[in-house]
Write a protein that holds these residues in place. Structure first.
Motif, PDB file in Angstrom:
ATOM      1  N   ILE A   1       0.839  -1.191   0.000  1.00 52.57           N
ATOM      2  CA  ILE A   1       0.000   0.000   0.000  1.00 52.57           C
ATOM      3  C   ILE A   1       0.883   1.253   0.000  1.00 52.57           C
ATOM      4  CG2 ILE A   1      -0.219   0.209   2.507  1.00 52.57           C
ATOM      5  CD1 ILE A   1      -3.234   0.732   2.002  1.00 52.57           C
ATOM      6  N   LYS A   2       0.423   2.281  -0.694  1.00 54.31           N
ATOM      7  CA  LYS A   2       1.177   3.532  -0.796  1.00 54.31           C
ATOM      8  C   LYS A   2       0.199   4.693  -0.738  1.00 54.31           C
ATOM      9  CE  LYS A   2       4.742   3.429  -3.114  1.00 54.31           C
ATOM     10  NZ  LYS A   2       5.981   3.464  -3.803  1.00 54.31           N
ATOM     11  N   LEU A   3       0.608   5.794  -0.119  1.00 55.48           N
ATOM     12  CA  LEU A   3      -0.185   7.017  -0.071  1.00 55.48           C
ATOM     13  C   LEU A   3       0.167   7.867  -1.281  1.00 55.48           C
ATOM     14  CD1 LEU A   3      -2.130   8.955   1.394  1.00 55.48           C
ATOM     15  CD2 LEU A   3      -0.156   9.815   2.656  1.00 55.48           C
ATOM     16  N   ILE A   4      -0.854   8.216  -2.060  1.00 48.75           N
ATOM     17  CA  ILE A   4      -0.654   9.018  -3.261  1.00 48.75           C
ATOM     18  C   ILE A   4      -1.559  10.242  -3.170  1.00 48.75           C
ATOM     19  CG2 ILE A   4      -0.876   9.056  -5.783  1.00 48.75           C
ATOM     20  CD1 ILE A   4      -0.394   5.990  -5.678  1.00 48.75           C
ATOM     21  N   VAL A   5      -1.012  11.402  -3.457  1.00 49.99           N
ATOM     22  CA  VAL A   5      -1.792  12.637  -3.469  1.00 49.99           C
ATOM     23  C   VAL A   5      -1.825  13.116  -4.910  1.00 49.99           C
ATOM     24  CG1 VAL A   5      -2.042  14.948  -2.521  1.00 49.99           C
ATOM     25  CG2 VAL A   5      -1.014  13.147  -1.129  1.00 49.99           C
ATOM     26  N   ASP A   6      -2.978  12.958  -5.554  1.00 50.16           N
ATOM     27  CA  ASP A   6      -3.095  13.331  -6.960  1.00 50.16           C
ATOM     28  C   ASP A   6      -3.511  14.791  -7.102  1.00 50.16           C
ATOM     29  OD1 ASP A   6      -5.777  13.300  -6.296  1.00 50.16           O
ATOM     30  OD2 ASP A   6      -6.272  11.566  -7.518  1.00 50.16           O
TER      31      ASP A   6
END
Length: 102
Positions: free
Chosen positions: A61-66
């Protein structure tokens, strides 16, 4: 580690992998372009509308801010001790297709 990716139109995208967290635990985050300048060691940040995503390639799992999210430097906030022992990105997840109920 920061890398640059050239898009089809010739523009460059900067990406950096980092670890962010608080007293509850930590997660790997993919910082993009100007977000990289706000995510520094020891700095407190606020992440709005971030997306936690399990990557098919790795199963982690990874945190991505689009483009709909925001990374800001937090002012006057103390989060205490970071809980490095609870890294949710260290767990490997398996995506299983849903089955129909009978």
């Amino acid at each position: 580690m920061t890398k640059q990716i050239r898009r089809y139109d010739g523009s460059l995208i900067r990406q950096a992998e980092c670890v962010v967290g608080d007293e509850q635990g930590v997660i790997d985050m993919l910082a993009i372009n100007d977000q990289i300048d706000k995510v520094k060691i020891g700095e407190v940040i606020t992440v709005r509308n971030g997306l936690a995503k399990v990557l098919k390639e790795t199963g982690h799992i990874k945190l991505i801010v689009d483009k709909w999210g925001k990374v800001e430097t937090a002012q006057g906030v103390n989060i205490g001790n970071i809980n490095l022992s609870n890294n949710i990105s260290a767990v490997e997840y398996e995506l299983v297709p849903a089955t129909k109920r009978q």
